[in-house]
Design a protein around this motif. Structure first.
Motif: not given
Length: 780
Positions: A232-235, A725-727, A731-733, A765-769
């Protein structure tokens, strides 16, 4: 000889970017393309047997002779020292001649980058063989691995090399895979921190490090080399890519190598998502992407996503693969493809620009003060296996050995132990101490026995038997059985030897090789995790004698020990501890050093029904009867004993709540309650109690190796950012969401006596960058 043109690109006082652009503007299409290939002078010795790799001839069908290959220049030179056994002065002569030819053949006098393998040390004749990557994982000591990598880098730099093809950052998902020995283990945080340390060490010596294999290679179906990866893409995003991101962002690595295995049908060598969108646009990578050997040819011949080598080259360079290795094949067509309108010149320039920038930064375009041509600076007197190297190799080996069981028999006292029966096929075979990418196993193993000094391996390497003989006056030896093939004819004699002794030391494990020529290594995959050959039967026969038995497993992967562990007096696990592995093991068994290693991958109880690592959601754990297969390991990730005892107490969580972008300190007290010093690996884990997708039950958040004198206590404080703790959400973000996080501390993933919690508060919270990838520890 081509007449030399000089220009701004030779001015060391100018910024690198300005020099690159000035040179690029003057180059023809052929001159540009020449920078994106390599040449490998195979120079096969008639005494050797077999190809370097399966299908080598088919993959090399377009290879040109050296003089033709370098007509417009050359990007790389492949393994000048590492292909056949050469003394330093012989390799130096060859490298100087080749670089001089490359410089003379192109208008701008641009040298090539010389690259070599360096996974277990410099893969060259008579160079130090350090412990392999899985052993690095067992040290849990980034500072030591950085020191080792710096030493490796200095030796490479002394011989005129500029790039090393290490480290390996693959996350193990199935221990049957042959290249487990090349990995750092099953936990992405341990892999990331140790690989980043290796990168920093190697690059501190001026050698470009190369991350591999990007990405997913170790998760191939049924653990078969080069098999498809179905995950899977999450893994993929949360586990497999994590250590690569850390080494790119924190280590500022100079190069990345693609993976062979396709991921859900997409070949990484042609994946714009991996090589450009993730690696460069998301992570900010600025170095070069180099092809794993023949992986451009693979696009046509194995993956079948290209009709011919021209299309394969176009797919690869468009995706972001800059340099074709080990020699130029399909990339030779790129100039004509630009002329035919099949490839934009800007795409070609993009890769050439990256290669030229590395060459500028390496000083390859600087003109000597005497006005002559650049030439490699080589110290022909360098001792590639110096006493300092060997001392460092032994320190790494010491910290990599893991004590799994001890009923009190260890440490052994040489003065009172009595008769020691050493049993097992690996005890008197020094090659079993080394991985498949060590020079003795990678190259010298192809020559007839006895061709080279020191039992044919080129460097002094005391075996386990040799080392034990230095400590004990009464030692007998029986091999019992071979390692690779099944033959139990010698087991009876070995058991009789053990029956007549006071203590038996039984050595079992692997002999590393390539493509089926060993029990571990590239292309040496296994059906299950039973000990190879008749070694299981050998161990059982010795145990049946009733003689107290110390089992020593020296291997490239963990093997199932559940059927014998209960009967052993002690068990030590080593993962190819290198040329000083035998003496290091003797030091540990006799108590000259303390056991400080911890498992970078769990040891299974049963040879089949293996878990995909300890990092698994609830359905990946023991289901208590829903299935009759229990994947719980015999010894879990992070496990390891010492000759003392350690008590964990007083976990303190600084705050009960933190914002979804906040931080918190968590402290743990550890006390040495025994009579000997210890180096305890304090491990902090977390679990997301409830999330929008199934999350791992527990996962390592951080670790710290703490030295404690008898009776001493220390406090370890971990600084945790909510980014950790982000995952990847539904929605694959990548997100951090509110909710309770469980925290545990203890000596391993299966023994976590301290528990706490922290609650994340606020909107998702969306984690980007850029994000926080590490959890630093402070010891006080």
């Amino acid at each position: 000889m081509t007449e030399r043109i000089t220009g701004k690109w030779n001015d060391a006082a100018l910024p690198a970017g300005e020099r690159v652009e000035a040179l690029l503007a003057e180059m023809t299409l052929e001159e540009k393309v020449s920078q994106l290939g390599s040449h490998w002078e195979m120079r096969e010795d008639p005494d050797t047997q077999g190809e370097v790799a399966p299908m080598e001839d088919a993959m090399s069908s377009g290879k040109l002779p050296f003089a033709q290959e370098i007509e417009h220049g050359e990007g790389h030179l492949t393994r000048t020292y590492g292909t056949i056994p050469l003394e330093v002065h012989e390799g130096a002569k060859d490298l100087r001649e080749r670089q001089a030819a490359v410089i003379a053949a192109n208008r701008f006098g641009i040298p090539a980058i010389a690259h070599e393998e360096c996974l277990t040390g410099y893969t060259a004749y008579k160079a130090t063989v350090y412990p392999t990557s899985l052993a690095w994982g067992a040290t849990f000591n980034p500072e030591l691995i950085e020191e080792m990598a710096a030493a490796i880098g200095r030796d490479m730099a002394a011989t005129g090399v500029q790039q090393g093809l290490s480290p390996v950052l693959d996350v193990v998902r199935d221990a049957r895979w042959g290249r487990v020995e090349e990995t750092i283990g099953e936990d992405p945080y341990v892999i990331g921190t140790l690989a980043t340390a290796y990168v920093k060490g190697l690059q501190s010596a001026g050698i470009i490090a190369t991350l591999k294999h990007f990405a997913g290679y170790a998760a191939s179906r049924a653990a078969r080399n080069h098999a498809p990866v179905h995950m899977g893409w999450r893994e993929l995003i949360d586990l497999i890519l994590f250590p690569f991101e850390m080494a790119v962002r924190e280590g500022r690595v100079g190069s990345v190598m693609n993976s062979y295995a396709d991921i859900d049908g997409e070949a990484p060598a042609a994946s714009k998502w991996l090589l450009t969108e993730v690696l460069r646009e998301e992570w900010g990578f600025e170095g070069t992407v180099v092809a794993d050997y023949w992986s451009v040819a693979f696009l046509e011949k194995m993956h079948r996503v290209a009709e011919d080598q021209a299309e394969a080259a176009r797919l690869a360079i468009s995706a972001g693969l800059d340099i074709e290795l080990p020699h130029t094949g399909g990339y030779r067509t790129l100039a004509q493809q630009v002329r035919d309108g099949k490839l934009e010149e800007a795409v070609l320039d993009r890769s050439v620009r990256r290669v030229l920038r590395q060459k500028v930064e390496l000083g390859l375009l600087d003109l000597p003060e005497d006005g002559g041509s650049w030439e490699p600076q080589i110290d022909e007197t360098v001792d590639l296996d110096s006493e300092a190297n060997r001392a460092l190799a032994r320190r790494v080996a010491h910290e990599s050995l893991v004590l799994l069981k001890n009923d009190g028999i260890l440490p052994l006292n040489p003065d009172s132990t009595g008769k020691v029966a050493v049993v097992g096929p690996s005890a008197d075979e020094p090659r079993t101490m080394m991985g498949c990418y060590s020079f003795p196993n990678h190259v010298l193993a192809k020559y007839p026995a006895g061709t080279f000094p020191h039992k044919g391996i080129g460097v002094p390497m005391p075996s386990i038997l040799d080392a034990l003989g230095e400590h004990f006056s009464q030692v007998t030896y029986q091999p019992g059985c071979p390692i690779v093939e099944y033959d139990d004819a010698g087991i009876e004699a070995a058991a009789q030897s053990a029956a007549e002794a006071d203590i038996a030391v039984v050595t079992v494990g692997d002999l590393a090789g390539m493509f089926g020529a060993g029990t571990s290594g590239e292309g040496c995959d296994v059906e299950d995790l039973k000990l190879p050959g008749a070694q299981q039967e050998l161990v059982e026969a010795v145990l049946a004698t009733g003689t107290p038995t110390v089992l020593v497993a020296i291997s490239g992967r963990p093997y199932a020990l559940g059927e014998v562990a209960g009967k052993c007096a002690a068990i030590v696990q080593g993962f190819f501890p290198g040329e000083e592995g035998g003496p290091a093991l003797a030091d540990l068994l006799t108590g000259a050093v303390e056991p400080t290693g911890r498992l970078p991958i769990g040891v299974p109880a049963h040879p089949g029904g293996q878990p995909a690592g300890y990092i698994a959601a609830p359905l990946g754990q023991n289901s208590e009867g829903v299935s009759n297969l229990d994947p719980t390991p015999l010894y879990p990730f992070g496990y390891g004993l010492s000759y003392s005892s350690v008590e964990y107490s007083e976990m303190f969580v600084e705050s009960a709540e933190i914002a979804v972008d906040g931080t918190v300190n968590v402290s743990v007290k550890v006390t040495n309650t025994g009579q000997r010093p210890v180096a305890e690996v304090v491990q902090l884990y977390f679990g997301d109690r409830s999330a929008q997708v199934a999350r791992p039950v527990r996962q390592l958040l951080s670790y710290a190796k703490v030295n404690l004198a008898p009776g001493e206590s220390k406090e370890v404080t971990f600084w945790i950012h909510a980014d950790r703790f982000a995952f990847t959400g539904v929605d694959y973000t990548r997100i951090v969401e509110s909710g309770a996080i469980d925290l545990w501390a203890g000596p391993n993933a299966g023994d976590l006596p301290l528990a706490g919690e922290v609650t994340l508060v606020g909107e998702t919270r969306q984690v980007t960058g850029e994000r926080v990838l590490t959890t630093p520890a402070r010891i006080s």
